[in-house]
Design a protein around this motif. Structure first.
Motif, PDB file in Angstrom:
ATOM      1  N   GLU A 126     -31.788  37.118  50.643  1.00 53.70           N
ATOM      2  CA  GLU A 126     -31.756  36.146  49.620  1.00 53.70           C
ATOM      3  C   GLU A 126     -32.798  34.471  50.555  1.00 53.70           C
ATOM      4  O   GLU A 126     -32.747  33.567  49.992  1.00 53.70           O
ATOM      5  CB  GLU A 126     -30.265  35.332  49.542  1.00 53.70           C
ATOM      6  CG  GLU A 126     -30.052  35.928  47.798  1.00 53.70           C
ATOM      7  CD  GLU A 126     -31.169  35.840  46.349  1.00 53.70           C
ATOM      8  OE1 GLU A 126     -32.048  34.118  46.603  1.00 53.70           O
ATOM      9  OE2 GLU A 126     -30.496  36.437  44.930  1.00 53.70           O
ATOM     10  N   ASP A 148     -34.913  43.746  42.712  1.00 55.39           N
ATOM     11  CA  ASP A 148     -34.407  42.681  42.254  1.00 55.39           C
ATOM     12  C   ASP A 148     -35.353  41.389  43.200  1.00 55.39           C
ATOM     13  O   ASP A 148     -36.033  40.333  43.071  1.00 55.39           O
ATOM     14  CB  ASP A 148     -33.238  42.251  41.906  1.00 55.39           C
ATOM     15  CG  ASP A 148     -32.467  42.805  41.057  1.00 55.39           C
ATOM     16  OD1 ASP A 148     -32.944  43.645  39.882  1.00 55.39           O
ATOM     17  OD2 ASP A 148     -31.336  43.319  40.488  1.00 55.39           O
ATOM     18  N   LEU A 149     -34.547  41.413  44.120  1.00 61.91           N
ATOM     19  CA  LEU A 149     -35.198  40.742  45.397  1.00 61.91           C
ATOM     20  C   LEU A 149     -36.683  40.702  45.938  1.00 61.91           C
ATOM     21  O   LEU A 149     -37.607  39.514  46.025  1.00 61.91           O
ATOM     22  CB  LEU A 149     -34.373  41.197  46.739  1.00 61.91           C
ATOM     23  CG  LEU A 149     -33.122  40.120  46.845  1.00 61.91           C
ATOM     24  CD1 LEU A 149     -32.297  39.659  46.301  1.00 61.91           C
ATOM     25  CD2 LEU A 149     -32.456  40.221  48.434  1.00 61.91           C
ATOM     26  N   LYS A 152     -38.290  41.671  41.232  1.00 66.16           N
ATOM     27  CA  LYS A 152     -38.500  40.563  40.173  1.00 66.16           C
ATOM     28  C   LYS A 152     -38.442  38.984  40.854  1.00 66.16           C
ATOM     29  O   LYS A 152     -39.317  38.594  40.370  1.00 66.16           O
ATOM     30  CB  LYS A 152     -37.540  40.555  39.287  1.00 66.16           C
ATOM     31  CG  LYS A 152     -37.537  41.981  38.887  1.00 66.16           C
ATOM     32  CD  LYS A 152     -36.424  42.287  38.136  1.00 66.16           C
ATOM     33  CE  LYS A 152     -36.600  43.928  37.337  1.00 66.16           C
ATOM     34  NZ  LYS A 152     -35.183  44.597  37.267  1.00 66.16           N
ATOM     35  N   LYS A 153     -37.588  39.029  42.116  1.00 61.46           N
ATOM     36  CA  LYS A 153     -38.108  37.821  42.319  1.00 61.46           C
ATOM     37  C   LYS A 153     -38.769  37.782  43.316  1.00 61.46           C
ATOM     38  O   LYS A 153     -39.166  35.899  44.428  1.00 61.46           O
ATOM     39  CB  LYS A 153     -36.527  37.382  43.402  1.00 61.46           C
ATOM     40  CG  LYS A 153     -34.899  37.002  42.150  1.00 61.46           C
ATOM     41  CD  LYS A 153     -34.236  36.851  43.424  1.00 61.46           C
ATOM     42  CE  LYS A 153     -32.762  36.219  42.324  1.00 61.46           C
ATOM     43  NZ  LYS A 153     -31.807  35.651  43.258  1.00 61.46           N
ATOM     44  N   HIS A 154     -39.401  38.393  43.794  1.00 56.41           N
ATOM     45  CA  HIS A 154     -40.450  37.940  44.832  1.00 56.41           C
ATOM     46  C   HIS A 154     -41.069  37.878  46.031  1.00 56.41           C
ATOM     47  O   HIS A 154     -41.067  36.286  47.088  1.00 56.41           O
ATOM     48  CB  HIS A 154     -42.076  36.672  44.226  1.00 56.41           C
ATOM     49  CG  HIS A 154     -42.300  37.260  43.108  1.00 56.41           C
ATOM     50  ND1 HIS A 154     -43.199  38.206  42.539  1.00 56.41           N
ATOM     51  CD2 HIS A 154     -42.543  36.662  41.609  1.00 56.41           C
ATOM     52  CE1 HIS A 154     -43.245  39.308  41.828  1.00 56.41           C
ATOM     53  NE2 HIS A 154     -43.076  38.108  41.047  1.00 56.41           N
TER      54      HIS A 154
ATOM     55  N   GLY B 145     -28.000  34.372  45.612  1.00 54.91           N
ATOM     56  CA  GLY B 145     -28.931  33.382  44.965  1.00 54.91           C
ATOM     57  C   GLY B 145     -28.905  32.005  44.497  1.00 54.91           C
ATOM     58  O   GLY B 145     -29.123  31.587  43.482  1.00 54.91           O
TER      59      GLY B 145
END
Lengths: 419, 334
Positions: A126, A148-149, A152-154, B145
Motif C-alpha cells: 500500500e 486487489d493491490l 484492482k487498485k493499480h 489503504g
C-alpha cells in the motif's frame, strides 16, 4: 548458524568491492555492457530473522546472497554491482512498513524484496506508490496482493515472484480429485492464509468432483504447540483424508502428534501444502510418514533441468544445505531485477516496471512469466509424496505431479471464490 | 526530576529543548527521520498516558495496547469511510476513552497484581476480537489503504496531509499539546489525589478522596490519550494490524517508562527516545538484534534503578547511587 555468520554486512561490502574490481578487469563470457547506472544498485531485503520461524529468513538470505555473488562476479547489473541489506521483518506490519521506509528513505534502496507475512506484504504494498520503488515479494502468498493491490487498485510498483495461495488451495485440489477419497477435513492455521486456502480447496475440488464432502475443520491459532484437541475434533468427523496448511514448526508438531493419534493409519490421504519446505523436511526427518502429499513454492528436485541442478549444486557448495523454496524465490527476484534493468537500460521506475511486465525469467524453478495484469509470476510447482531415500539427508518427494498453470492460477478479473 | 528541572525555569528549559528538537527534525533531516521521530512521539504519548496510572497512581497496566488499538482501528475505519482527518483522530481518542470506561469499571475494583492481570486479560480480549472479527477489522491482514488527505478544519487550516512533512507537523503538535495537558494534569488536584492514593490508599480514603472514582477517572484519561496515540498511528502507517493490540505492544510503554524513570514526568519521554533509538541503532548492525537489545535493556534496568532520570537525580543530589530500589513510597514528593 555457523555458515550464516559468514555473510556479515562487511562481507557484502567486500563482495560489492570485488564486483567492482571484477569490472575493472576485462571480462569475456558473461560480462554485461556497462549501462553507466548508479553504483552500487541497492536492494533491501526484509524477512523473518528472529523467533521460531527465523529459519525461513536464513534460507531467504542465503538465496539472495548467492544470487548477488553470482551476479556481481559476472559483471553486475548493467555494470553496476548489487549491494544487499537485510532487516528483520518480525512478521509485524508496523515493523515491515518501517523497514521499507528505512530502506528507501534512509539507506537509498533501489529495489525491495522479501516479506514473509501476507499482512506485511499488503501493508508495504500500500505504501509503495509513496516510496515509488519496486517491491518484489518472495514469500507472502495472499491472493489479495496481486488481485486487489495490483489488478484492482493499480499499484504498479508491486510484483510477486513466488506462487501465491493458488498452490495451496487450487493446485492441491487437482491432486485431491484423483485420490480415492470423498470425505475431507482440515487442520489449518487460524488466519487469512489458512481460511482462504481451505475455501479455494473446497470450491475447486467440489467443481471437479461434485460427490466430495467436507466433514470437519479445525483452525489452530498462530503459535499452537498442542494439536491434540484439533486432531481429535477433526478425527471425530471420520474423514477419509486430511488437508492442512500448517507450516514451519507448527507443521512439524502437528505431524508428530497426528502420528501419536494414529491419524495416518486411519486416513487414506494427508496433504500438507507447505510440507516440502526444507524446515519441515529437516524438522521431521525420519518421522515424516511415507506417502504424505506435500508441496511448497519450489521444490529442489523439480524441474529436472541442468539449470536447476546447477542451482542446487552451487547452493549446496556455498551453504552446505539444500535450498528451501524461499532461497529460490529470493534468488529469482534478483535475477528478475537484473534482467529488467538491463532491458530497460535505466533505474527509472516506469521503464523498469514496463520491462518487468510480461518478462520471461529463467529461474531454477523453470521458466516463468510475470503476468502483466497482476504482476504475478506464473510457473508450476509440483506436489509430491514423501519418501525416504538414503542418498538424501532428509525426506524427499516422489511421484511429482504438476497441475497446468493456466488452470490453477486464478485469472483476471478474479471473480470471488464461492465455497 | 533533578533539582534543576524541578524549578519552573528548569521545567521550561526542558520543555523548550523537547519542542526545539521536534521542530528541528523536518528542517534538518529527511523523510525517514520524520517518520522515525513520529514513531518516537507516539510511543512518548503512549508511555506518558501509561505512566499516569503507573508512576503516579502506582497501578501497573499490562493492557494499554487495547486503548491504543481502539484508537487506531476506529480512526482507520472512519478514514476509510471518508471522514476528514482531524475529526477522525479525535473520534478515535473518544472511542478509546469509552472502551477505557468499560474496562476501567471492572479493573479499578482491584489493585496490585490483580489489577495488572485484569488489564492483561482485557487487553488480550480486545486482541482476540480484533483478530477474529475479520469483516470489520480485516483479521490478521489488518486494515490497509487508509487514506491521509484533508485535515478537515475550516478555512485556511484545511491542510492536505498527504505529504509526510505536513502530517508530521500536525501529529507532532498534537502530541506536544497532549504532553502539556498531561503535565498540567499531574499538577492538578486530580494529580495530587492520585499521588495520595499511590502513597496510601486508605489514608487517602479517610481524607475524603473517593479512591475508586479518582482511579477510574485517571484510567479513562489514560485510555483516551493512549487512544489518541493509536489514532495518530493509523494515518501515519496508512495501515493498522492486530499487533497494535497485542500484549507485546502493551510492554513497550512499560519498557520506555522503566528506562526513563516512572517517578518524574519526563521519564517516559526520555525512555521512549532511548528505547526506540537504541533499537534502531542495534538493528542496523546485527540481525541478532533481539539478543543485543535484550542485554542492553537488562543493563539499563539493573544499573539505573528508578530509570535514567531517577539515576540522574540521585547523582545530582549526591545521594549514593545504589541506595536500594526506589519504590513509589520512596519517591520524592513534588
Amino acid at each position: 548458524m555457523a555458515a550464516s555468520r559468514r555473510t556479515t554486512r562487511r562481507t557484502f561490502l567486500k563482495t560489492g568491492a570485488a564486483g567492482l574490481a571484477a569490472l575493472a578487469a576485462p571480462r569475456g563470457f558473461g560480462a554485461t555492457p556497462d549501462l553507466k547506472l548508479k553504483k552500487p544498485i541497492k536492494v533491501g531485503c526484509q524477512t523473518i530473522l528472529s523467533g521460531p520461524l527465523g529459519g525461513y529468513g536464513e534460507f531467504m538470505r542465503k538465496g539472495a546472497v548467492l544470487a548477488m555473488e553470482e551476479i556481481n562476479a559476472s559483471g553486475g547489473v548493467g555494470g553496476s554491482p548489487l549491494e544487499l541489506n537485510f532487516r528483520d521483518e518480525e512478521l509485524k506490519v508496523d515493523v515491515g512498513v518501517k523497514n521499507a521506509r528505512y530502506f528507501v528513505d534512509d539507506w537509498g534502496a533501489d529495489f525491495l524484496i522479501g516479506i514473509d507475512s501476507s499482512a506485511v506484504a499488503l501493508a508495504v504494498g500500500e505504501i509503495m506508490p509513496t516510496l515509488n520503488k519496486i517491491l518484489i515479494v518472495t514469500h507472502g502468498a495472499t491472493e489479495k496482493f496481486n488481485e486487489d493491490l495490483v489488478y484492482k487498485k493499480h499499484i504498479k510498483q508491486c510484483f510477486r515472484i513466488c506462487v501465491p495461495v493458488y498452490q495451496d488451495g487450487i493446485a492441491s485440489a487437482f491432486i485431491a480429485k484423483d485420490l480415492p477419497v470423498k470425505k475431507w477435513a482440515t487442520i489449518s492455521p487460524d488466519y487469512e492464509y489458512g481460511h482462504t486456502s481451505w475455501k479455494m480447496f473446497r470450491a475447486t475440488l467440489k467443481r471437479m468432483k461434485p460427490e466430495v464432502e467436507f466433514v470437519g475443520e479445525s483452525f489452530a491459532k498462530f503459535g499452537t504447540v498442542d494439536f491434540s484437541s484439533h486432531i481429535s475434533k477433526v478425527m471425530g468427523a471420520q474423514p477419509e483424508a486430511i488437508f492442512s496448511t500448517e507450516w514451519g514448526g507448527e507443521a512439524v508438531t502437528m505431524v508428530k502428534q497426528a502420528k501419536l493419534f494414529k491419524v495416518f493409519e486411519q486416513t487414506k490421504a494427508f496433504m500438507i501444502a507447505m510440507g516440502s519446505a526444507m524446515d519441515v523436511l529437516q524438522g521431521l526427518g525420519a518421522d515424516y510418514p511415507d506417502g504424505v502429499w506435500a508441496s511448497g513454492r519450489y521444490y529442489f528436485g523439480y524441474p529436472d533441468t541442468p539449470q536447476n541442478k546447477k542451482f542446487v549444486e552451487t547452493f549446496r557448495k556455498r551453504w552446505q544445505s539444500y535450498p528451501s523454496y524461499v532461497s529460490e524465490t529470493s534468488y529469482a527476484a534478483l535475477y528478475a531485477i537484473k534482467k529488467a534493468v538491463e532491458k530497460a537500460k535505466t533505474l527509472e521506475i516506469d521503464p523498469v516496471i514496463a520491462a518487468l511486465e510480461g518478462l520471461q525469467v529463467d529461474r531454477p524453478a523453470g521458466p516463468c512469466t510475470i503476468r502483466k495484469e497482476d504482476h504475478q509470476a506464473i510457473y508450476a510447482v509440483p506436489w509430491g509424496r514423501i519418501k525416504h531415500d538414503p542418498n538424501f539427508p532428509m525426506p524427499i518427494l516422489g511421484d511429482l505431479r504438476v497441475a497446468p498453470t493456466d488452470e490453477y492460477y486464478r485469472k483476471p478479473p478474479f471473480p470471488p471464490v464461492e465455497a | 526530576m533533578e533539582p534543576a528541572a524541578r524549578s519552573g525555569a528548569g521545567r521550561a528549559a526542558a520543555a523548550a529543548v523537547l519542542c526545539a528538537a521536534v521542530l528541528a527534525v523536518p528542517a534538518l533531516f529527511g523523510a525517514f527521520a520524520q517518520y522515525f521521530a513520529l514513531n518516537v512521539l507516539l510511543l512518548m504519548l503512549l508511555a506518558l498516558s501509561f505512566n499516569l496510572l503507573f508512576g503516579m497512581t502506582g497501578l501497573l497496566s499490562f493492557g494499554h495496547a487495547a486503548f491504543y488499538a481502539a484508537g487506531a482501528y476506529s480512526t482507520a475505519l472512519l478514514l476509510r469511510a471518508g471522514a476528514p482527518l482531524f475529526p477522525a483522530v479525535i473520534a478515535g481518542a473518544l472511542c478509546a476513552a469509552v472502551l477505557a470506561a468499560v474496562v476501567g469499571a471492572f479493573c479499578v475494583r482491584h489493585t496490585r497484581v490483580y489489577f495488572s492481570m485484569l488489564t492483561l486479560a482485557f487487553g488480550m480480549f480486545v486482541y482476540a476480537i480484533v483478530w477474529k472479527w475479520t469483516d470489520v477489522t480485516g483479521g490478521d491482514d489488518g486494515l490497509v489503504g487508509i487514506p491521509r488527505m484533508r485535515l478537515g478544519l475550516p478555512g485556511p487550516f484545511d491542510l492536505n496531509l498527504a505529504p509526510l512533512r505536513n502530517y508530521y507537523w500536525f501529529a507532532a503538535l498534537l502530541v506536544l499539546a497532549s504532553a502539556g495537558l498531561l503535565h498540567r494534569l499531574s499538577r492538578s488536584p486530580l494529580g495530587l489525589a492520585l499521588r495520595a492514593i499511590r502513597e496510601n490508599a486508605e489514608r487517602a480514603e479517610f481524607s475524603g478522596i473517593r479512591v475508586r472514582r479518582t482511579i477510574f477517572l485517571a484510567f479513562v484519561v489514560a485510555g483516551a490519550f493512549a487512544g489518541l496515540a493509536g489514532a495518530l498511528l493509523a494515518p501515519l502507517e496508512q495501515t493498522v494490524a492486530p499487533t497494535a493490540a497485542h500484549w507485546t505492544k502493551s510492554a513497550e510503554p512499560v519498557m520506555a517508562t522503566l528506562i526513563g524513570g516512572p517517578f518524574s514526568f519526563a521519564g517516559p519521554i526520555v525512555g521512549a527516545v532511548v528505547y526506540l533509538g537504541l533499537k534502531e541503532i542495534i538493528v542496523r548492525f546485527t540481525e541478532y538484534w533481539l539478543l543485543v537489545f535484550g542485554l542492553v535493556l537488562l543493563g539499563v534496568v539493573l544499573a539505573f534503578r528508578g530509570g535514567l532520570l531517577g539515576a540522574a537525580e540521585a547523582l545530582l543530589s549526591r545521594r549514593p547511587w545504589m541506595s536500594g530500589p526506589r519504590t513509589p513510597a520512596a519517591a520524592s514528593p513534588r
